[in-house]
Structures are given as C-alpha cells and as structure tokens.
Design an enzyme around this catalytic site. Structure first.
Site, PDB file in Angstrom:
ATOM      1  N   ARG A   1     -18.511 -38.013 -43.819  1.00  0.00           N
ATOM      2  CA  ARG A   1     -18.769 -36.578 -43.975  1.00  0.00           C
ATOM      3  C   ARG A   1     -18.283 -36.112 -45.342  1.00  0.00           C
ATOM      4  O   ARG A   1     -17.099 -36.259 -45.659  1.00  0.00           O
ATOM      5  CB  ARG A   1     -18.078 -35.803 -42.861  1.00  0.00           C
ATOM      6  CG  ARG A   1     -18.528 -34.346 -42.838  1.00  0.00           C
ATOM      7  CD  ARG A   1     -18.313 -33.755 -41.482  1.00  0.00           C
ATOM      8  NE  ARG A   1     -16.895 -33.561 -41.220  1.00  0.00           N
ATOM      9  CZ  ARG A   1     -16.409 -32.557 -40.514  1.00  0.00           C
ATOM     10  NH1 ARG A   1     -17.230 -31.669 -39.997  1.00  0.00           N
ATOM     11  NH2 ARG A   1     -15.133 -32.431 -40.302  1.00  0.00           N
TER      12      ARG A   1
ATOM     13  N   THR B   1     -19.766 -30.441 -48.616  1.00  0.00           N
ATOM     14  CA  THR B   1     -20.969 -29.927 -47.920  1.00  0.00           C
ATOM     15  C   THR B   1     -20.860 -30.067 -46.393  1.00  0.00           C
ATOM     16  O   THR B   1     -21.652 -29.464 -45.667  1.00  0.00           O
ATOM     17  CB  THR B   1     -22.209 -30.718 -48.366  1.00  0.00           C
ATOM     18  OG1 THR B   1     -22.037 -32.082 -47.944  1.00  0.00           O
ATOM     19  CG2 THR B   1     -22.392 -30.683 -49.879  1.00  0.00           C
TER      20      THR B   1
ATOM     21  N   ASP C   1     -10.146 -44.385 -33.412  1.00  0.00           N
ATOM     22  CA  ASP C   1      -8.710 -44.668 -33.334  1.00  0.00           C
ATOM     23  C   ASP C   1      -8.344 -45.313 -32.004  1.00  0.00           C
ATOM     24  O   ASP C   1      -7.500 -46.203 -31.941  1.00  0.00           O
ATOM     25  CB  ASP C   1      -7.895 -43.381 -33.526  1.00  0.00           C
ATOM     26  CG  ASP C   1      -7.866 -42.943 -34.982  1.00  0.00           C
ATOM     27  OD1 ASP C   1      -8.086 -43.791 -35.867  1.00  0.00           O
ATOM     28  OD2 ASP C   1      -7.629 -41.749 -35.222  1.00  0.00           O
TER      29      ASP C   1
ATOM     30  N   ASP D   1      -9.927 -39.308 -30.652  1.00  0.00           N
ATOM     31  CA  ASP D   1     -10.735 -39.954 -31.689  1.00  0.00           C
ATOM     32  C   ASP D   1     -11.139 -41.349 -31.195  1.00  0.00           C
ATOM     33  O   ASP D   1     -10.295 -42.226 -31.026  1.00  0.00           O
ATOM     34  CB  ASP D   1      -9.931 -40.063 -32.997  1.00  0.00           C
ATOM     35  CG  ASP D   1     -10.791 -40.605 -34.121  1.00  0.00           C
ATOM     36  OD1 ASP D   1     -11.071 -39.856 -35.065  1.00  0.00           O
ATOM     37  OD2 ASP D   1     -11.212 -41.792 -34.045  1.00  0.00           O
TER      38      ASP D   1
END
Ligand code: URA
Length: 209
Positions: free
Chosen positions: A104, A108, A203, A200
């Site tokens: 990501r 933006t 993770d 997550d």
C-alpha cells in the site's frame, strides 16, 4: 448478497473460532488455516464440470466421471495468501500457482504491484484468487483487475474473513467475480483491521509479531 457465499460447514465454523482466538499459537494457526483452506477448496470447486469417460476396472468396462473444462490455477496475494494456498493444494495438487505481491502506497493508500508471477497459460484457466482477509478490498480489487488484464475470464475470490466494507467495494468493482468467505464480520476499524477478526493474518501465520 448476490455472488457472495458465506461457507457454513460446522467444521469450518469451529476451526475459524480457533483462528480468531488470540491464544492459538503460530504452528496451530497455520495447521488450522490449512485445514480450513482444504474445506474451502472443496466448496469452491463444487460446480466444476464433469464428462463421462470409459475406463476399465479390474472387472469390467464402465462409464466414469472425469473432470473437464478449464484447468485450475490458484493465485495467492502475498504474503498471507500463501497460508491459504497450501491447504488448497492438498486438495488439488495438480493446480498451477501464481503469486501477486502488492503493497500500500503511504501517500495514495492505493495498492502498488511489486511482484507478479503467473503461469503463461493463465488466460485459459479458472483462477481461484486467495487472500485471507477482505478488509478494504483494495488488494483483492487490484489483483483481480491484474488477472483480467492478463486475459483471465473465470475468477473466484476466496477469503477466511471479510468486512462488510470490503465485500461492498469488491462486488461493486468486480460484480462478475463470486466471493467465498468463512464469515462477514461486524466492521472495518480505523486502522484497517476487521473487527472482531483474527488480527493481522500475516503476523499470525508467520509469527512476525
Ligand atoms: N489484514 C489483516 O491481516 N487483518 C485484518 O484485520 C485486516 C487486513
């Protein structure tokens, strides 16, 4: 919701609870996710077409079922998609595999492709695109667009958990792509986590936190 299937097999629901539980250790998380993925592969391939072929059993000839139609390719969105890949390959070991890496962009907030490796004949295959968490939907939307750009005509998207926001964004962007999920949770929080979720996924798969 048209084109969205929440898989409701009791084994799958029970195993999802194990994944959500924060006390589930990494090795068990990985194993249970693999088992869930196999169950999901079973559901997602339920409509594969069959033809009839003639074979010889040790006793006589018979007309028997045989898969026909497009061959499969499983495409994993890195890195957490790899945790789903293994269980799917347990069920369909001859499937080809592709990988898409997206990060990501901080400015933006849009996904940027950093890795792409797809089978050369992917346009002729049925693609099962996998990413455990459909959160904002941005990665899945970008990966699906990339596959369509590579000529793929038939795609199914599979995740463990989805946020309502991710489902809405994905189905708006790709109404032709069916979504299969283990559950649709309450919401996406301000940090982009699915709530109640499982944390997550990367993770938890790899013990990186
Ligand atoms: N990605 C994750 O791994 N977890 C979430 O809750 C959302 C996105």
């Amino acid at each position: 919701m048209p084109n969205v299937t929440v898989l409701d097999h009791p084994l799958l629901r029970h195993k999802l609870t194990l994944l959500r539980d924060k006390t589930t250790p990494t090795a068990m998380f990985r194993q249970v996710a693999r088992e869930i993925s196999l169950l999901m592969a079973y559901e997602v391939t339920r409509d594969l077409p069959l033809e009839t072929i003639t074979i010889e059993t040790p006793l006589e000839d018979m007309q028997a079922d045989h898969l026909t139609g497009k061959k499969l390719c499983i495409v994993s969105i890195l890195r957490a998609g790899n945790g789903i890949l293994e269980g799917m390959l347990d069920l369909v070991p001859s499937a080809r595999v592709g990988h898409i890496g997206l990060y990501r962009d901080h400015a933006t907030l849009q996904p940027v492709e950093y890795y792409l490796k797809l089978p050369t004949d992917i346009a002729d295959r049925l693609v099962i695109l996998v990413d455990p968490m459909l959160a904002t939907g941005n990665s899945a939307i970008a990966a699906t667009a990339r596959l369509k750009n590579a000529g793929v005509k038939a795609i199914k998207f599979v995740c463990l958990l989805a946020a309502p926001e991710g489902i809405a964004a994905f189905t708006a962007a790709h109404p032709d792509v069916p979504v299969f999920t283990g559950a649709i949770d309450r919401e996406l929080d301000d940090n982009g986590y699915i709530r109640p979720g499982l944390g997550d996924a990367g993770d938890r798969f790899y013990g990186t936190r």
